[in-house]
Design a protein around this motif. Sequence first.
Motif, PDB file in Angstrom:
ATOM      1  N   PRO A  60      -2.971  -1.440   9.313  1.00 19.99           N
ATOM      2  CA  PRO A  60      -3.326  -0.166   9.934  1.00 19.99           C
ATOM      3  C   PRO A  60      -4.454  -0.253  10.944  1.00 19.99           C
ATOM      4  O   PRO A  60      -4.615   0.657  11.751  1.00 19.99           O
ATOM      5  N   GLY A  61      -5.250  -1.324  10.909  1.00 18.78           N
ATOM      6  CA  GLY A  61      -6.404  -1.379  11.794  1.00 18.78           C
ATOM      7  C   GLY A  61      -7.377  -0.272  11.436  1.00 18.78           C
ATOM      8  O   GLY A  61      -7.666  -0.031  10.265  1.00 18.78           O
ATOM      9  N   ALA A  62      -7.886   0.435  12.433  1.00 21.67           N
ATOM     10  CA  ALA A  62      -8.869   1.499  12.197  1.00 21.67           C
ATOM     11  C   ALA A  62      -8.213   2.870  12.061  1.00 21.67           C
ATOM     12  O   ALA A  62      -8.902   3.863  11.866  1.00 21.67           O
ATOM     13  N   ASP A  63      -6.923   2.949  12.157  1.00 21.39           N
ATOM     14  CA  ASP A  63      -6.230   4.238  12.098  1.00 21.39           C
ATOM     15  C   ASP A  63      -6.170   4.739  10.657  1.00 21.39           C
ATOM     16  O   ASP A  63      -5.503   4.156   9.798  1.00 21.39           O
ATOM     17  N   GLU A  64      -6.873   5.840  10.406  1.00 16.75           N
ATOM     18  CA  GLU A  64      -6.967   6.397   9.057  1.00 16.75           C
ATOM     19  C   GLU A  64      -5.621   6.931   8.563  1.00 16.75           C
ATOM     20  O   GLU A  64      -5.269   6.782   7.394  1.00 16.75           O
ATOM     21  N   VAL A  65      -4.866   7.539   9.439  1.00 16.98           N
ATOM     22  CA  VAL A  65      -3.565   8.091   9.068  1.00 16.98           C
ATOM     23  C   VAL A  65      -2.615   6.965   8.659  1.00 16.98           C
ATOM     24  O   VAL A  65      -1.946   7.043   7.622  1.00 16.98           O
ATOM     25  N   ALA A  66      -2.583   5.905   9.449  1.00 17.13           N
ATOM     26  CA  ALA A  66      -1.723   4.764   9.127  1.00 17.13           C
ATOM     27  C   ALA A  66      -2.172   4.100   7.828  1.00 17.13           C
ATOM     28  O   ALA A  66      -1.336   3.694   7.009  1.00 17.13           O
ATOM     29  N   ALA A  67      -3.484   4.000   7.631  1.00 18.33           N
ATOM     30  CA  ALA A  67      -4.003   3.387   6.408  1.00 18.33           C
ATOM     31  C   ALA A  67      -3.583   4.194   5.179  1.00 18.33           C
ATOM     32  O   ALA A  67      -3.173   3.618   4.157  1.00 18.33           O
ATOM     33  N   GLN A  68      -3.663   5.521   5.277  1.00 17.82           N
ATOM     34  CA  GLN A  68      -3.259   6.380   4.157  1.00 17.82           C
ATOM     35  C   GLN A  68      -1.760   6.242   3.889  1.00 17.82           C
ATOM     36  O   GLN A  68      -1.334   6.138   2.742  1.00 17.82           O
ATOM     37  N   ALA A  69      -0.965   6.230   4.943  1.00 17.72           N
ATOM     38  CA  ALA A  69       0.488   6.102   4.781  1.00 17.72           C
ATOM     39  C   ALA A  69       0.843   4.752   4.162  1.00 17.72           C
ATOM     40  O   ALA A  69       1.706   4.670   3.280  1.00 17.72           O
ATOM     41  N   LEU A  70       0.179   3.693   4.601  1.00 20.03           N
ATOM     42  CA  LEU A  70       0.456   2.365   4.033  1.00 20.03           C
ATOM     43  C   LEU A  70      -0.005   2.277   2.579  1.00 20.03           C
ATOM     44  O   LEU A  70       0.640   1.608   1.763  1.00 20.03           O
ATOM     45  N   ALA A  71      -1.092   2.946   2.254  1.00 20.55           N
ATOM     46  CA  ALA A  71      -1.530   2.969   0.859  1.00 20.55           C
ATOM     47  C   ALA A  71      -0.488   3.669  -0.019  1.00 20.55           C
ATOM     48  O   ALA A  71      -0.175   3.202  -1.125  1.00 20.55           O
ATOM     49  N   GLU A  72       0.041   4.779   0.476  1.00 17.98           N
ATOM     50  CA  GLU A  72       1.087   5.495  -0.264  1.00 17.98           C
ATOM     51  C   GLU A  72       2.344   4.626  -0.402  1.00 17.98           C
ATOM     52  O   GLU A  72       2.967   4.573  -1.458  1.00 17.98           O
ATOM     53  N   ALA A  73       2.724   3.965   0.688  1.00 14.37           N
ATOM     54  CA  ALA A  73       3.915   3.105   0.668  1.00 14.37           C
ATOM     55  C   ALA A  73       3.728   1.945  -0.301  1.00 14.37           C
ATOM     56  O   ALA A  73       4.649   1.595  -1.048  1.00 14.37           O
ATOM     57  N   THR A  74       2.545   1.362  -0.305  1.00 14.22           N
ATOM     58  CA  THR A  74       2.264   0.256  -1.219  1.00 14.22           C
ATOM     59  C   THR A  74       2.314   0.734  -2.667  1.00 14.22           C
ATOM     60  O   THR A  74       2.857   0.047  -3.539  1.00 14.22           O
ATOM     61  N   GLY A  75       1.776   1.914  -2.915  1.00 18.09           N
ATOM     62  CA  GLY A  75       1.850   2.484  -4.256  1.00 18.09           C
ATOM     63  C   GLY A  75       3.281   2.713  -4.697  1.00 18.09           C
ATOM     64  O   GLY A  75       3.655   2.419  -5.838  1.00 18.09           O
ATOM     65  N   ARG A  76       4.104   3.227  -3.774  1.00 13.67           N
ATOM     66  CA  ARG A  76       5.523   3.439  -4.090  1.00 13.67           C
ATOM     67  C   ARG A  76       6.222   2.098  -4.364  1.00 13.67           C
ATOM     68  O   ARG A  76       7.069   2.008  -5.239  1.00 13.67           O
ATOM     69  N   HIS A  77       5.842   1.062  -3.616  1.00  9.91           N
ATOM     70  CA  HIS A  77       6.446  -0.256  -3.809  1.00  9.91           C
ATOM     71  C   HIS A  77       6.116  -0.787  -5.203  1.00  9.91           C
ATOM     72  O   HIS A  77       7.011  -1.277  -5.912  1.00  9.91           O
ATOM     73  N   HIS A  78       4.852  -0.699  -5.599  1.00  5.82           N
ATOM     74  CA  HIS A  78       4.465  -1.168  -6.936  1.00  5.82           C
ATOM     75  C   HIS A  78       5.172  -0.366  -8.023  1.00  5.82           C
ATOM     76  O   HIS A  78       5.667  -0.932  -9.012  1.00  5.82           O
TER      77      HIS A  78
END
Length: 153
Positions: A60-78
């Motif tokens: 995500p780099g410094a993009d907070e929105v992308a970081a939040q979305a990737l965190a959600e996606a990673t949680g869904r993956h686990h």
Amino acid sequence: MGIVVPLTLLLIVGAVVSGILLRRQAGMRTAASGLSGLDAEVEANRWVVRLGGSLAGLRPGADEVAAQALAEATGRHHTARGQLAAARTPAEYALARQTAVEGLQYVSAARSALGRTSGPPGADADTEADAGDPTEGTARRLQRVDGRCGVTV
């Protein structure tokens, strides 16, 4: 000795009848879900692997929105991997598949926030068509609301 043979035959017939009834009952569950247990497992595994591949190399780099979305996606993956490991019925495999599809929606939102294409051609259409999404094809997107990230439908 005269009772042993009829009793043995009765036990054999009972075992055969109960086996037939169990198979018939399992067949009814398969018909209701549309997929056999093995087919449902393969389908769920395909979506979980697809989610994992979509997450690989996406930063995500410094993009907070992308970081939040990737965190959600990673949680869904686990979560989907755990559901897949524990699943034994077609309904449980369908739940793991749905969780992975939700994760893919978050990956798509993260890619959009980063200004990248949403994925391979047709990926969004496959995801929405196969997911049985309750939003009925409405795209989700991330936005900043009062300094917080959220998904809107």
